[in-house]
Design a protein around this motif. Structure first.
Motif: not given
Length: 564
Positions: A498, A501-502
């Motif tokens: 995560r 991805d961010n």
């Protein structure tokens, strides 16, 4: 097999093909409270197909399902709630962590593909201030996270070493500068000149024009202009590298804007050949109206180039050189419009790979709520802040553990780590107010707090007399505090994904704080070194916790001392 796969496969067998395993996995949730289990399946989606109420469907599934691998499976309203078998789950997770060590959570998603990371980028002849910290540590952390997922990050320091401001600085040097004074204290003296000349240029257009003329001379290869500029650059890099050493940040390339000065004609010619350049009041622009953007100014009326001209050449060069899968720009949020224009011009020129360029904006660091400004002379030097943080850490260590053998080195790790961690725990798009007192505290949501949790575990492990192969110890979960730690350890690989991805290192920092808090709660409630049948199990649990705390800190560029 992870727990979501375990649940999905058990449900798929029970539902007899009504939903595929992938469809089930996509809708599995985590209950709001751990009292309701570890995972939950909402039955709403099956109501139309099975022509029954979600509550009735959930009850039927709970009665029929093979509960192997689960402590229990219950229907709660329209949900089927799954309680994992704590001992088998804990044993699997902890053995995995201990066996893989720092490689726990590694993936090969990136398949070795290149990801240039444009980061740090201080301006030469100016102090390396607190304002440059964010791009440096966020970029470094993102590079580490992407490397963990199998990519090949290429860290590039795109130094601000070209542009009209250097023409102004040369003007100031010629008017007031003294070579010996600058050589003795380069950055401070150059800053004084920069502040003075900017104030003058604001009042006197002739001074501003003189700065433009000197920059044009630089672009045209004037020997004197380039000699002075090169001197400014060399003395600045000596200062910068000392600070990077303190931060423990390295780069693959120091290719600033000047590196692309001989590559701009080709991009301008390319835009011209594609009929994208238009004249406007003597300047050359690219019309971006269809992107709802202002025109991109490519060349000024005097022929001088701009940031965007250099950035266009930079983007094309990086694609040719690295054939990147992604190209990341860790640059402040105030440059958002610039990057929209940059990508739009490349798109217009037919470079579809511009879709793989990502601007990673971040909020500002302020002091007392005020923005830093080099032009106005309002600067807090990063090196001074780091040294002060180390001094404060050393004082705290002196109070708490005066006999610590390597306290000078640990103070550096804690002080510098505190500054970096504080920055990285802040959501990237938010800013924060610089406060050393809060940063270096051993309590609260800080780097030293996480480091201390790791050091405490190492101390416990050193005291433990039982020497066993922890990879083979069956783990017994006897209390809710231990189970909370297991759940955090299980979540680490997903947290890393995560964060990638961010482009958000704060997810790792917040995770590290939560894991440290979970360990401290466990430490307060459980006698870890009590000699009984579960001692080896407890040691395995805290060993795995130390591994993941250390790796979390490493991904943030922060050291994990063994003693504190």
């Amino acid at each position: 097999m992870n727990e979501k796969q375990l649940v999905s496969q058990a449900l798929s067998k029970t539902l007899d093909g009504v939903l595929e395993v992938e469809q089930i996995a996509a809708i599995i949730e985590k209950p709001k409270s751990s009292d309701l289990g570890d995972l939950a399946f909402p039955a709403f989606q099956l109501a139309k197909v099975l022509r029954k109420s979600p509550q009735a469907i959930a009850t039927e599934i709970a009665e029929k399902i093979d509960s192997t691998g689960f402590e229990k499976v219950l229907a709660v309203g329209p949900y089927v709630n799954f309680f994992l078998d704590k001992n088998s789950t804990a044993t699997q997770v902890i053995h995995d962590v201990i066996a893989k060590g720092k490689h726990y959570g590694d993936e090969q998603t990136g398949a070795g593909r290149n990801v240039p990371v444009d980061m740090s980028a201080p301006n030469i002849a100016k102090p390396f201030s607190i304002g440059h910290l964010r791009s440096t540590v966020i970029g470094d952390s993102i590079a580490k996270i992407y490397e963990k997922l199998g990519y090949n990050p290429v860290k590039i320091n795109h130094l601000g070493d070209w542009g009209k401001q250097f023409g102004l600085l040369i003007t100031a040097y010629k008017k007031y500068g003294d070579e010996a004074t600058i050589t003795a204290n380069p950055i401070d003296e150059l800053l004084k000149l920069y502040v003075q000349i900017n104030a003058e240029a604001k009042e006197n257009p002739a001074v501003d024009e003189e700065g433009r003329e000197w920059f044009l001379k630089m672009e045209q290869g004037d020997e004197e202009a380039l000699r002075i500029w090169k001197w400014f650059s060399d003395v600045s890099l000596i200062e910068f590298n000392r600070i990077y050493d303190k931060l423990d940040v390295t780069f693959d390339y120091f290719t600033g804007e000047s590196f692309y000065s001989d590559k701009m004609d080709a991009i301008v010619e390319d835009l011209e050949n594609k009929n994208l350049l238009h004249e406007s009041k003597g300047a050359l622009i690219v019309d971006l109206e269809k992107y709802n953007l202002n025109p991109a100014l490519i060349k000024k009326t005097d022929g001088a180039t701009l940031y965007i001209t250099r950035d266009l050449a930079t983007a094309v060069y990086r694609k040719k050189t690295f054939d990147f899968v992604k190209s990341l720009y860790v640059v402040g949020g105030e440059q958002t419009n610039h990057f929209k224009q940059l990508k739009a011009v490349l798109k217009e020129a037919g470079y579809d790979w511009s879709d793989d360029m990502v601007h990673i904006p971040f909020g500002m660091v302020t002091q007392g709520g005020k923005k830093f400004s080099t032009r106005k002379g309002h600067v807090v030097k990063l090196e001074m802040a780091l040294d002060e943080a180390v001094d404060r850490a050393e004082k705290q260590i002196e109070e708490k553990n005066p006999n610590l053998a390597n306290k000078v080195e640990v103070a550096k790790q804690v002080g510098v780590g505190a500054v970096k961690f504080y920055d990285l725990k802040t959501d990237r798009k938010n800013g924060y107010d610089f406060d050393l007192d809060e940063m270096v505290s051993f309590e609260g949501e800080t780097g030293p707090y996480v480091q201390y949790a790791h050091a405490r575990i190492q101390s416990i492990l050193r005291k433990a007399e039982q020497k066993v192969n922890l990879e083979e110890v069956p783990v017994v979960v006897s209390d809710s505090e231990a189970w909370e730690i297991v759940k955090f350890l299980k979540e680490f690989p997903n947290t890393v994904k995560r964060a990638a991805d961010n482009y958000e290192p704060s997810l790792i920092a917040k995770y590290a704080i939560s894991l440290a808090q979970a360990f401290n709660k466990y430490y307060a409630h459980v006698r870890i070194l009590e000699k009984n049948d579960e001692l080896a199990s407890r040691l395995a649990l805290i060993s795995a916790t130390a591994v993941v705390l250390k790796e979390s800190l490493r991904l943030l560029g922060v050291a994990a001392p063994e003693n504190m």
